[in-house]
Design an enzyme around this catalytic site. Structure first.
Site, PDB file in Angstrom:
ATOM      1  CG  ASP A  41       0.926   5.336   2.314  1.00  0.00           C
ATOM      2  OD1 ASP A  41       1.928   6.102   2.093  1.00  0.00           O
ATOM      3  OD2 ASP A  41       0.528   4.833   1.388  1.00  0.00           O
ATOM      4  CG  ASP A 134       5.358   8.483   1.205  1.00  0.00           C
ATOM      5  OD1 ASP A 134       6.127   7.257   0.845  1.00  0.00           O
ATOM      6  OD2 ASP A 134       4.401   8.774   0.323  1.00  0.00           O
ATOM      7  CD  GLU A 135       4.861   2.768   1.571  1.00  0.00           C
ATOM      8  OE1 GLU A 135       3.759   1.888   1.731  1.00  0.00           O
ATOM      9  OE2 GLU A 135       5.153   2.647   0.053  1.00  0.00           O
TER      10      GLU A 135
END
Length: 317
Positions: A41, A134-135
């Protein structure tokens, strides 16, 4: 297993710093060498990119969002100390921290960085399941021969590479399955690296509320509480058949996750569930014609995204 997150050197189990590079960032966990499911993350992704691109605001509270009626898209960790969080109304965020630097989102820039980080993930393993810009989950099972080291060290090296090459930081959770890896990645933010083993998972989870389990929202948690299941420990003490009689397949899922058991695989082909577009108005609009124009523009944005990704939808809302 004990090693340094910065230089990957093995360390003594009593050391407080790496003997090779003197870093205090050490990984210590008896199961670390045998675990291979990770959740990565990016830390405060949008805000961290903005700080990277403007060093003058590096130590200031930064909020990515805008407008009087907008919501917070991201808040840096300095801003979070004021109680600011994602999805909070902007007017409330400004009240909590009047001195915050507010930056309008630049999605094109964020998407570009997200793609660069994603490409770096695929250098580790083909089994990458993106969850958002973003993860992602990664399965590094069987990659030791490829990388010449265990997944734990590969992930630590990846974190250093992202910080060096892209100017942002990530937090990593390593475990035996997706549920526990996601839990672990939240334990040591920002710039974290946490390991949560299968054997320790039940005791770790026991004191948490049932809402800690993904998919259990406020309504479900209230229903479970009404039936006497307020903590995960309550679910751990329950009989699986009783939970299934009460809640069907969801009962079996709760029984497993309460014990840290998650049989889902990391799926790089996971289907896109939905494609959407939205906007926030600065003032109330009560007339149809202006709203029709906004609706048309939003519809075109969704259509463009669908075409760009060769997707089709069955339901339009």
């Amino acid at each position: 297993m004990n090693f340094c997150r910065d230089c990957l050197a093995d360390t003594d189990d009593r050391a407080t710093r790496c003997s090779a590079c003197r870093s205090p960032r050490l990984v210590r966990h008896p199961e670390a060498a045998s675990l291979s499911i990770a959740h990565i993350d990016c830390d405060a992704f949008y805000a961290t990119i903005e700080k990277r691109d403007d060093p003058t605001i590096a130590d200031k509270p930064v909020i990515v969002g805008g407008g009087k009626r907008g919501v917070v898209a991201a808040a840096c960790y300095v801003a979070r100390t004021y109680g600011i969080r994602s999805a909070m109304p902007m007017f409330e965020a400004r009240q909590r921290c009047p001195d915050a630097v507010v930056i309008k989102p630049n999605m094109a820039k964020y998407v570009q960085v997200g793609r660069e980080v994603r490409r770096a993930m695929f250098d580790l393993t083909p089994l990458v399941e993106p969850l958002s810009i973003d993860e992602a989950f990664l399965d590094l099972t069987g990659t030791e021969r490829l990388h010449g080291m265990c997944p734990a060290k590969v992930l630590a090296r990846f974190a250093v590479k992202v910080e060096r090459d892209f100017g942002i930081t990530v937090s990593i959770g390593l475990s035996a399955n997706k549920f526990l890896a996601k839990v672990a990645s939240d334990l040591d933010k920002p710039r974290g690296f946490a390991v949560l083993g299968q054997t320790e998972a039940p005791a770790f989870l026991a004191e948490k509320p049932v809402g800690f389990i993904y998919g259990v929202g406020a309504v479900s948690a209230a229903k479970l509480a009404g039936d006497g299941y307020r903590t995960i420990a309550d679910l751990q003490r329950a009989d699986e058949r009783d939970l299934m009689r009460r809640y069907g397949e969801e009962g079996a899922r709760l029984w497993r996750l309460a014990r840290g058991i998650d049989q889902r695989t990391v799926d790089p082909e996971r289907d896109t569930k939905s494609v959407s577009a939205e906007t926030t108005f600065e003032r109330d609009i009560g007339e149809f014609r202006p709203l029709e124009q906004y609706l048309w523009e939003l519809t075109e944005r969704v259509s463009t995204r669908l075409k760009a990704n060769a997707l089709a939808g069955s339901t339009v809302t």
